[in-house]
Write a protein that holds these residues in place. Structure first.
Motif, short mmCIF file in Angstrom:
data_model
loop_
_atom_site.label_atom_id
_atom_site.label_comp_id
_atom_site.label_asym_id
_atom_site.label_seq_id
_atom_site.Cartn_x
_atom_site.Cartn_y
_atom_site.Cartn_z
N THR A 58 28.08 48.16 38.91
CA THR A 58 28.09 47.22 40.11
C THR A 58 27.35 48.24 40.88
O THR A 58 27.87 49.44 41.34
N LEU A 104 33.46 49.17 45.94
CA LEU A 104 33.27 49.66 44.41
C LEU A 104 34.55 50.18 43.74
O LEU A 104 34.72 50.13 42.57
N LEU A 131 27.60 43.29 46.81
CA LEU A 131 27.90 43.77 45.56
C LEU A 131 26.98 43.06 44.70
O LEU A 131 26.80 41.87 44.65
N PHE A 170 35.00 44.30 39.99
CA PHE A 170 34.08 42.98 40.44
C PHE A 170 34.75 41.59 40.27
O PHE A 170 34.71 40.79 41.16
N GLN A 181 26.73 42.95 40.66
CA GLN A 181 27.08 43.07 39.41
C GLN A 181 26.08 42.78 38.48
O GLN A 181 25.41 41.85 38.36
N SER A 182 25.68 43.82 37.72
CA SER A 182 24.40 43.97 36.92
C SER A 182 24.78 44.34 35.32
O SER A 182 25.68 44.96 34.91
N GLU A 212 26.44 48.08 32.07
CA GLU A 212 26.97 46.92 33.09
C GLU A 212 27.35 48.01 33.89
O GLU A 212 27.61 49.29 34.02
N CYS A 239 26.81 53.33 43.26
CA CYS A 239 27.00 52.50 42.17
C CYS A 239 28.18 52.87 41.44
O CYS A 239 28.49 54.14 41.50
N THR A 240 28.67 51.83 40.59
CA THR A 240 29.82 52.52 39.94
C THR A 240 29.52 53.37 38.54
O THR A 240 30.38 54.20 38.03
N LYS A 291 22.53 39.32 36.74
CA LYS A 291 23.07 39.91 37.98
C LYS A 291 23.80 38.81 38.49
O LYS A 291 23.62 37.47 38.32
#
Length: 805
Positions: free
Chosen positions: A221, A241, A107, A245, A109-110, A219, A166-167, A95
């Protein structure tokens, strides 16, 4: 289930360096904990984390089951990277966490990596958010909305709203009540999200959304946005979003890089290449509000938060004038004058009508606790003086604020309702030191403005404090260390509203708060010590080699010092009850006071003043920081307790980070780079340590302090808040003299009665009030006495030398 806040031992705190992004966040064990919006004193979220299950054999909660490492992702920017893996090596979580540089959106990002191919298509990932809107867990209302054909999790309460999306749109979403119908309860019991609720009104709620995992590497965000309405929060969410990112990340870094470009290169004396210096500077800057520029809070944390609920709305996310002045001073030491100037202007606009400041307050100025602490009135004067030296005041004139603050210090002192540890009142060496330094600076400013008589009046009151600090705060019969009966104490307790305080040789008993049930809380004041007397050296009021200072240090070290694997650290004072309990339990009205790393910095400043190398103390503070570099308020000061997860020298569940600790480190680093204590005031040192001239000796009589005696040879100064004629006699009214009071720009009026030559002589006096042409209607008397042997000398250099009298 009753709501609770999160753990205070943070792994990270962050915000964008832009006033547009009114959001601050904290992290613990790799997850997001409290998030603050729209001001820095308003936490609106308990936590945001991932839940994972394979649907048949395990349920994992990120903060409990995932082994994670958190680190900063930039040198100056307060963004964080988290790497986590479950104990069975089924998956990894990567993350990056930051605030949108221009919107109130968090935010995350994962990237989720499946380490076992058999989990493909089986591992389920859920986001869990626990709103505590309007600074409380009760009364939140949660709803699942569909926006652009995808479910969005929302909550609202009292004009504050959040939205989570979420994206990779949620495939399923549900809201519920914590411990009853929320997603955590459902997943922990069923290993799947079997409940589906669109609404959960008016309660302690949680929001759950499933993020589909399509591949071995997924993946996305995750966004958490705030607004004054659900519509505003949803708008911010989709705007954030909608931007990649990487674009957010670059803008975020650029903002922090611009402010970092102006820092001074003072990291030479550090032992970590300047790592903690650069982080400390960013941490201090991050503690400033954006709606109320200049409002710096004490900490983005709630000490022992996991044991605190809605009944504790304050935590440390409040303004303490003392902590704020320390932050501003450290930023000045690092080369930043704009933020300290904002701080001074902010304080001036929050000053109360009487010239004082609340004990602490919300960023809009509303008091939280209302105690009176004289050092919190003195520190803004010191800040103004420092800004004046650097020419950073620009168009702001601090004189109206200083004038009111000076009046407050003289009129309400010398006893303080609370000392710097905010618990008991009386004569405090630390508070008196700050007052002497501040009044000396105020006297300089008055003289510079052509107000010579007013400057002299203020300086002479500072002289009065300096002449009395030892007689008020030194015991002659201490027993803590054999062979050292004379030393400074933490405080001499007196009731601030008693006009006839007992100032005799017996310092009396002090009632200490926060002690465990059954422990006697009434302790001889002569047996309670702290390091507050070191401020007398720090500001230039006492020499570091003053014999009384040296003896007091020996006592302090014997009673309060703790040696840890990371270096020495000191407790606040003996019999302290503010800290983690012996059984590892949280402080909740009582506990055991632990050691404070900022006191290691204070000791380092003393060692530098004494001509010794402060490097060991800088090194110790660097080592007390956690793995990310955050300095704690308190560290565990006993042997390791593995079963309680407590290690000697490592943070307890008090505040992490503490801005004051980071400020003390930065100032010690600047002091070491300069070879001189940064807070040392040359004019104060010249007057009270280096100066050989004998200052006029004073006793001060005011209606809130009416001494019955004064030393032979002292001038008796009478101060009141309105004009008067002092009708006085030294022979029992056989002869009288009338003296008209002198006025000052501070709204105070005074008249002097000449020194008396023999013990037993007496001044008797009364008042005729000029404005109302009225007599006081009663007489007052003060008798001359011979001073004790310890006061029959003049201070010169660092010692008290006999005169031969």
């Amino acid at each position: 289930m009753a709501p609770r806040w999160s753990h205070s031992n943070k792994d990270g705190v962050g915000t964008a360096y832009s006033a547009d992004s009114r959001l601050w966040f904290t992290m613990w064990r790799g997850i997001v904990t409290e998030v603050y919006f729209p001001t820095i004193d308003r936490p609106q979220l308990r936590d945001l984390e991932f839940l994972l299950t394979d649907g048949t054999s395990f349920f994992h909660e990120e903060k409990r089951h995932v082994r994670s490492v958190t680190e900063r992702s930039g040198e100056h920017a307060l963004a964080y990277r988290v790497r986590g893996e479950d104990p069975e090596a089924n998956y990894r979580i990567h993350k990056q966490v930051l605030a949108d540089p221009h919107l109130p959106t968090l935010l995350v990002q994962s990237r989720i990596e499946l380490l076992r191919p058999s989990l493909t298509g089986r591992l389920r990932l859920f986001a869990l958010a626990s709103p505590h809107l309007d600074v409380g867990g009760w009364g939140n209302s949660a709803t699942v909305y569909r926006v652009l054909d995808q479910p969005i999790l929302t909550a609202e309460k009292n004009g504050v709203a959040l939205a989570v999306g979420c994206t990779t749109p949620f495939s399923r979403a549900s809201v519920g009540y914590v411990g009853a119908s929320d997603g955590w309860t459902d997943l922990s019991q069923h290993l799947d999200l079997t409940w589906s609720f669109d609404r959960a009104p008016d309660g302690n709620v949680a929001l759950t959304g499933e993020i589909p995992l399509f591949h071995e590497r997924t993946e996305f965000t995750l966004g958490l946005a705030f607004g004054e309405s659900i519509s505003a929060a949803v708008t911010a969410l989709f705007q954030s979003l909608g931007t990649p990112f990487e674009v957010h990340l670059k803008r975020f870094y650029d903002q922090w890089a611009r402010i970092a470009a102006h820092e001074l290169p003072i990291a030479g004396p550090s032992h970590d290449g300047g790592r903690l210096y650069r982080l400390s500077r960013s941490i201090l800057l991050a503690h400033e509000d954006k709606t109320y520029p200049g409002a710096f809070i004490a900490s983005l944390s709630i000490p022992w938060g996991a044991a605190k609920g809605d009944e504790d709305r304050g935590g440390y996310h409040l303004v303490w004038t003392r902590d704020m002045a320390q932050t501003a001073g450290a930023l000045m030491a690092s080369g930043n004058t704009e933020a300290p100037a904002r701080a001074l202007i902010y304080l001036a606009t929050r000053q109360q009508a009487d010239g004082g400041f609340p004990q602490n307050f919300w960023v809009d100025g509303a008091p939280y606790w209302t105690g009176v602490q004289l050092d919190e009135v003195a520190y803004p004067i010191l800040l103004a003086g420092r800004l004046r030296e650097t020419g950073a005041l620009a168009n702001f004139d601090p004189i109206p604020m200083l004038r009111s603050a000076v009046r407050f210090l003289i009129e309400r002192g010398p006893a303080t309702e609370q000392d710097r540890w905010e618990e008991v009142g009386g004569y405090s060496p630390s508070t008196i030191a700050a007052s002497i330094a501040a009044l000396t600076l105020a006297a300089e400013l008055a003289t510079e403005r052509g107000l010579r008589s007013d400057g002299r009046f203020v300086q002479e009151y500072a002289d009065f404090l300096e002449q009395h600090v030892d007689r008020w705060t030194v015991t002659e019969s201490g027993t803590l260390v054999p062979g050292i009966p004379r030393h400074y104490v933490r405080i001499r307790p007196v009731a601030v509203h008693d006009p006839h305080p007992d100032e005799g040789p017996d310092l009396g008993m002090v009632r200490l708060p926060n002690l465990p049930p059954g422990v006697p809380d009434l302790v001889p004041a002569a047996e309670v010590v702290d390091g507050g007397f070191l401020d007398l050296v720090r500001y230039g009021i006492r020499a570091p080699d003053d014999p009384l200072v040296l003896d007091s240090i020996r006592v302090m070290d014997r009673v309060l010092r703790v040696d840890t694997p990371f270096g020495p650290v000191w407790r606040r004072y003996n019999h302290d009850g503010y800290g983690t309990r012996d059984d590892g339990g949280p402080y909740d009205g009582w506990g055991t006071g632990r050691a404070w790393p900022l006191l290691t910095g204070e000791r380092g400043h003393y060692e530098l003043a004494a001509g010794r190398n402060p490097a060991p103390y800088l090194r110790a503070m660097e080592r007390f920081a956690n793995s990310v570099g955050l300095l704690p308020e308190q560290v565990w000061d006993e042997a390791d307790r593995p079963t309680l997860h407590l290690e000697l020298g490592r943070p307890t569940e008090s505040a992490v980070p503490l801005a004051w600790a980071h400020a003390e480190y930065v100032k010690l680093l600047r002091s070491a780079a300069d070879g001189r204590v940064y807070d040392m005031l040359p004019s104060v040192e010249q007057r009270y340590v280096k100066g050989r001239a004998s200052h006029r000796r004073f006793e001060v009589w005011k209606f809130n302090r009416q001494p019955a005696t004064f030393d032979v040879g002292e001038t008796l100064r009478v101060i009141a808040d309105q004009p008067f004629v002092l009708h006085a006699s030294r022979d029992g009214w056989a002869t009288v003299s009338d003296g008209e009071s002198s006025s000052t720009v501070f709204g105070l009026h005074f008249a002097d009665l000449a020194p008396l030559a023999h013990a037993g002589d007496r001044w008797t006096f009364t008042f005729r009030w000029v404005n109302v042409d009225r007599w006081e209607g009663r007489d007052y008397a003060v008798t001359a006495v011979d001073p004790p042997a310890s006061r029959r000398g003049v201070r010169s250099g660092g010692a008290s030398r006999p005169t031969g009298a």
